[in-house]
Design an enzyme around this catalytic site. Sequence first.
Site, PDB file in Angstrom:
ATOM      1  N   CYS A 102       0.291  -1.035  -0.021  1.00  0.00           N
ATOM      2  CA  CYS A 102       0.100   0.013   0.083  1.00  0.00           C
ATOM      3  C   CYS A 102       0.848   0.705  -0.525  1.00  0.00           C
ATOM      4  O   CYS A 102       1.154   1.478   1.132  1.00  0.00           O
ATOM      5  CB  CYS A 102      -0.770   0.059   1.243  1.00  0.00           C
ATOM      6  SG  CYS A 102      -1.461   1.633   1.571  1.00  0.00           S
ATOM      7  N   CYS A 154      -0.453   3.942   2.712  1.00  0.00           N
ATOM      8  CA  CYS A 154       0.841   3.572   3.981  1.00  0.00           C
ATOM      9  C   CYS A 154       1.643   3.558   4.159  1.00  0.00           C
ATOM     10  O   CYS A 154       2.335   4.148   5.083  1.00  0.00           O
ATOM     11  CB  CYS A 154       0.033   2.007   4.412  1.00  0.00           C
ATOM     12  SG  CYS A 154      -1.509   1.273   4.161  1.00  0.00           S
TER      13      CYS A 154
END
Length: 109
Positions: free
Chosen positions: A34, A37
Amino acid sequence: MSTGTSVTVTEQSFPTEVLASDKPVIVDFWATWCGPCKMIAPVFEELARDHSDKVTFAKVDIDQAPGLQRDLQIMSIPTLIVFKDGKQVAQLVGAQSKKKLHAAIAEFL
Protein backbone atom coordinates in the site's frame (compact mmCIF):
# COMPACT_ATOMS: atom_id res chain seq x y z
CA MET A 1 8.22 12.84 25.90
CA SER A 2 8.49 9.14 25.36
CA THR A 3 10.97 7.34 23.17
CA GLY A 4 8.50 4.58 22.34
CA THR A 5 7.51 3.41 18.92
CA SER A 6 4.52 1.55 17.58
CA VAL A 7 3.89 -2.10 18.41
CA THR A 8 2.96 -4.79 15.91
CA VAL A 9 -0.33 -6.45 16.74
CA THR A 10 -1.59 -9.78 15.39
CA GLU A 11 -5.04 -11.36 15.41
CA GLN A 12 -3.93 -13.34 18.47
CA SER A 13 -2.58 -10.34 20.43
CA PHE A 14 -5.34 -7.88 19.42
CA PRO A 15 -7.71 -8.68 22.34
CA THR A 16 -4.94 -8.22 24.91
CA GLU A 17 -2.92 -5.40 23.38
CA VAL A 18 -5.81 -3.32 22.02
CA LEU A 19 -9.16 -4.21 23.56
CA ALA A 20 -7.85 -4.77 27.11
CA SER A 21 -5.46 -1.81 27.10
CA ASP A 22 -5.77 0.61 30.00
CA LYS A 23 -5.00 3.56 27.71
CA PRO A 24 -6.34 4.52 24.27
CA VAL A 25 -4.88 2.58 21.34
CA ILE A 26 -4.54 3.98 17.82
CA VAL A 27 -4.28 1.12 15.35
CA ASP A 28 -2.89 1.62 11.85
CA PHE A 29 -4.30 -1.04 9.51
CA TRP A 30 -1.88 -1.25 6.58
CA ALA A 31 -0.21 -3.55 4.04
CA THR A 32 3.28 -3.77 2.57
CA TRP A 33 1.96 -3.15 -0.97
CA CYS A 34 0.00 0.00 0.00
CA GLY A 35 1.64 3.22 -1.22
CA PRO A 36 -0.43 5.61 0.95
CA CYS A 37 0.33 3.38 3.97
CA LYS A 38 4.05 3.92 3.36
CA MET A 39 3.43 7.67 3.15
CA ILE A 40 1.85 7.92 6.61
CA ALA A 41 4.13 5.37 8.32
CA PRO A 42 6.85 7.92 9.27
CA VAL A 43 4.21 10.32 10.64
CA PHE A 44 2.60 7.50 12.63
CA GLU A 45 5.99 6.53 14.09
CA GLU A 46 6.77 10.15 14.93
CA LEU A 47 3.47 10.49 16.78
CA ALA A 48 4.22 7.21 18.57
CA ARG A 49 7.60 8.53 19.70
CA ASP A 50 6.08 11.78 20.93
CA HIS A 51 2.94 10.44 22.62
CA SER A 52 3.33 6.77 23.54
CA ASP A 53 3.26 7.69 27.22
CA LYS A 54 -0.46 8.55 26.86
CA VAL A 55 -1.56 6.42 23.90
CA THR A 56 -0.47 3.07 22.50
CA PHE A 57 0.29 3.16 18.79
CA ALA A 58 -0.21 -0.20 17.10
CA LYS A 59 0.14 -1.51 13.56
CA VAL A 60 -1.78 -4.39 11.99
CA ASP A 61 -0.73 -5.80 8.60
CA ILE A 62 -4.11 -6.73 7.10
CA ASP A 63 -2.50 -9.43 4.96
CA GLN A 64 -1.40 -11.13 8.19
CA ALA A 65 -4.73 -10.45 9.95
CA PRO A 66 -7.59 -11.05 7.50
CA GLY A 67 -9.95 -11.88 10.38
CA LEU A 68 -9.50 -8.45 11.92
CA GLN A 69 -9.95 -6.79 8.55
CA ARG A 70 -13.21 -8.68 8.11
CA ASP A 71 -14.49 -8.23 11.67
CA LEU A 72 -13.77 -4.48 11.72
CA GLN A 73 -15.08 -4.05 8.15
CA ILE A 74 -11.95 -2.34 6.87
CA MET A 75 -12.61 -1.67 3.21
CA SER A 76 -9.61 0.48 2.32
CA ILE A 77 -6.22 1.21 3.77
CA PRO A 78 -4.64 2.95 5.46
CA THR A 79 -7.35 2.98 8.10
CA LEU A 80 -6.60 4.28 11.57
CA ILE A 81 -8.98 3.25 14.34
CA VAL A 82 -8.88 4.57 17.89
CA PHE A 83 -9.97 2.15 20.60
CA LYS A 84 -10.73 3.29 24.13
CA ASP A 85 -11.91 0.95 26.90
CA GLY A 86 -12.18 -1.84 24.32
CA LYS A 87 -14.51 0.11 22.03
CA GLN A 88 -13.94 1.78 18.68
CA VAL A 89 -14.32 5.53 19.24
CA ALA A 90 -12.85 7.08 16.08
CA GLN A 91 -11.79 6.12 12.58
CA LEU A 92 -9.75 7.81 9.86
CA VAL A 93 -9.53 6.37 6.35
CA GLY A 94 -6.86 7.26 3.80
CA ALA A 95 -3.51 8.99 3.92
CA GLN A 96 -3.54 12.06 6.15
CA SER A 97 -1.12 14.92 6.60
CA LYS A 98 0.68 15.09 9.94
CA LYS A 99 -1.39 18.14 10.92
CA LYS A 100 -4.70 16.46 10.07
CA LEU A 101 -3.70 13.20 11.74
CA HIS A 102 -2.58 15.01 14.89
CA ALA A 103 -5.83 17.03 14.97
CA ALA A 104 -7.91 13.86 14.58
CA ILE A 105 -6.26 12.12 17.52
CA ALA A 106 -5.53 15.19 19.69
CA GLU A 107 -8.35 14.46 22.13
CA PHE A 108 -6.69 11.14 23.01
CA LEU A 109 -3.17 12.52 23.49
